[in-house]
Design a protein around this motif. Structure first.
Motif, short mmCIF file in Angstrom:
data_model
loop_
_atom_site.label_atom_id
_atom_site.label_comp_id
_atom_site.label_asym_id
_atom_site.label_seq_id
_atom_site.Cartn_x
_atom_site.Cartn_y
_atom_site.Cartn_z
N UNK A 67 0.81 -1.22 0.00
CA UNK A 67 0.00 0.00 0.00
C UNK A 67 0.84 1.26 0.00
N UNK A 68 2.02 1.19 0.62
CA UNK A 68 2.91 2.35 0.62
C UNK A 68 3.42 2.65 -0.78
N UNK A 69 3.51 1.63 -1.63
CA UNK A 69 3.97 1.83 -3.00
C UNK A 69 2.81 2.20 -3.92
N UNK A 70 1.66 1.56 -3.71
CA UNK A 70 0.52 1.79 -4.60
C UNK A 70 -0.15 3.13 -4.30
N UNK A 71 -0.31 3.42 -3.01
CA UNK A 71 -0.96 4.68 -2.63
C UNK A 71 -2.47 4.58 -2.74
N UNK A 78 -14.55 6.93 -6.42
CA UNK A 78 -14.04 7.40 -5.14
C UNK A 78 -12.57 7.01 -5.01
N UNK A 79 -11.77 7.86 -4.42
CA UNK A 79 -10.36 7.56 -4.17
C UNK A 79 -10.21 6.98 -2.77
N UNK A 80 -9.64 5.77 -2.71
CA UNK A 80 -9.52 5.07 -1.42
C UNK A 80 -8.10 4.58 -1.26
N UNK A 81 -7.61 4.44 -0.02
CA UNK A 81 -6.29 3.85 0.20
C UNK A 81 -6.30 2.37 -0.17
N UNK A 82 -5.13 1.89 -0.59
CA UNK A 82 -5.05 0.50 -1.04
C UNK A 82 -5.45 -0.48 0.05
N UNK A 83 -5.13 -0.16 1.31
CA UNK A 83 -5.45 -1.11 2.38
C UNK A 83 -6.96 -1.29 2.52
N UNK A 84 -7.74 -0.26 2.24
CA UNK A 84 -9.19 -0.39 2.27
C UNK A 84 -9.67 -1.26 1.12
N UNK A 210 -10.73 -12.12 -9.21
CA UNK A 210 -11.98 -11.57 -8.68
C UNK A 210 -11.84 -10.18 -8.08
N UNK A 211 -10.72 -9.52 -8.30
CA UNK A 211 -10.57 -8.17 -7.81
C UNK A 211 -10.24 -8.07 -6.34
N UNK A 212 -9.67 -9.12 -5.76
CA UNK A 212 -9.30 -9.07 -4.35
C UNK A 212 -8.06 -8.21 -4.16
N UNK A 213 -7.03 -8.39 -5.00
CA UNK A 213 -5.74 -7.73 -4.82
C UNK A 213 -5.53 -6.53 -5.73
#
Length: 279
Positions: A67-71, A78-84, A210-213
Motif C-alpha cells: 500500500x505504501x507503493x501503490x498509494x 471514489x479515491x480510497x487507500x489500497x489497504x481499504x 476476482x478483484x481481491x488484490x
C-alpha cells in the motif's frame, strides 16, 4: 405328449429413487449442527487463531507494505487507500477459505475417516439433513472467522462505515455458497490429497481474477468477461462498496448470481453424496 406351461415373467422391483430428486429437508439438521458446535468448542481458540492469522498477515504485508507503493486507488468514483481496497476483498476471500476448509477437510473426516455420518444416520436423521447441517456449520465457521477479522479491521480504523452491518449477512451467505461448492468435491474425494486440486485449480485462480488484490479493469477483456460470473467476484462487488460507505451497483444481479450458484451447488453436492452413500 407333455406341454410346457410358460412361466410368468418376473416382475421387476420398484426403481430406486433418483439421486437428483428434490432435497428432503427437515429441522433434524439442528442436532447435527449442535454436535459439531459442541465438539468445536474444545478447539475454538486454536481454530480461531488459525483461521484469522493468514488473512491478517495478507492484510498487513500487502496492505501496509504494498500500500505504501501503490498509494490511492480510484474505485467506484471514489479515491480510497489500497489497504481499504484490499481489506474489502480479502474478507470475502477469508469467508471463502474458512467455509471451504471446513466443508472439505473436516467434513471429509466426519464422513469418511471417522464414519460419524454413518453413526448419525442410525438415528432418524436423513442424509439430506446431514449434508444441510454440514453446509450450515461450515458457513457458521466462516462467519465466526470474518466477524473476528472485521473486529480487527475496525480496531485498525480501516473502515467505520455503518453499512458494514449489511456486509455481515452478505458474508454469511458467501460462506453458505462456498461451503455448498466445497461439498461437491467432498463427495467426490477418495482422500485428503484430492482437495489440493480444488484449492490449486479453482480457489487460487479465483482469488487473483476476482478483484481481491487489484482492480479487475487491469484484466484483458476476455478474462474480465469470465471474471464477471465468478462467485467470488460477485461477493466482492457486493461487499467492497459497503466498506466505502456506498451501496453496490447492480446489487440484484450480484445477489442473484450468489443465490443461483448456491442452489445449484447444494443440489449437485447432495446428489453426489447420495450416490456415494447409495441413498
Amino acid at each position: 405328449m407333455s406341454t410346457t406351461v410358460p412361466s410368468a415373467p418376473a416382475t421387476a422391483g420398484p426403481h430406486p429413487p433418483s439421486v437428483w430428486r428434490a432435497p428432503s429437508l427437515s429441522t433434524r439438521w439442528w442436532p447435527v449442527f449442535l454436535r459439531n458446535l459442541l465438539v468445536w468448542r474444545k478447539l475454538a481458540i486454536p481454530s480461531l487463531v488459525g483461521n484469522i492469522a493468514e488473512p491478517l498477515m495478507w492484510l498487513v504485508a500487502f496492505g501496509y507494505g504494498m500500500g505504501a507503493l501503490v498509494g490511492q486507488l480510484h474505485v467506484g468514483g471514489q479515491t480510497v487507500p489500497y489497504i481499504l481496497f484490499l481489506a474489502s476483498g480479502s474478507i470475502c476471500m477469508s469467508a471463502m477459505n474458512a467455509a471451504s476448509f471446513e466443508a472439505l477437510y473436516s467434513a471429509f473426516s466426519r464422513m469418511h475417516v471417522q464414519k460419524t455420518w454413518d453413526g448419525i444416520m442410525n438415528a432418524p436423521i436423513s442424509l439430506d439433513d446431514v449434508v444441510l447441517a454440514e453446509m450450515l456449520w461450515a458457513a457458521f465457521k466462516a462467519l465466526f472467522t470474518v466477524t473476528a477479522i472485521l473486529g480487527v479491521m475496525l480496531a485498525l480504523s480501516i473502515s467505520h462505515s455503518p453499512k458494514l452491518l449489511v456486509a455481515w449477512p452478505v458474508l454469511l451467505f458467501v460462506g453458505i455458497m462456498f461451503s455448498s461448492i466445497a461439498l461437491i468435491f467432498n463427495a467426490l474425494a477418495k482422500g485428503y490429497d484430492f482437495f489440493t486440486y480444488y484449492f490449486t485449480l479453482v480457489l487460487t485462480p479465483m482469488m487473483f481474477l476476482s478483484g481481491v488484490f487489484f482492480p479487475r479493469e487491469q484484466l484483458p477483456p476476455i478474462v474480465r468477461a469470465i471474471s464477471d460470473w465468478l462467485p467470488l467476484t460477485n461477493a466482492v462487488e457486493l461487499v467492497r462498496p459497503l466498506f466505502m460507505d456506498q451501496w453496490p451497483d447492480n446489487a440484484l444481479r450480484h445477489a442473484l448470481v450468489l443465490v443461483v450458484t448456491t442452489v445449484v451447488a447444494f443440489w449437485v453436492a447432495l446428489a453426489l453424496t447420495r450416490k456415494r452413500f447409495k441413498a
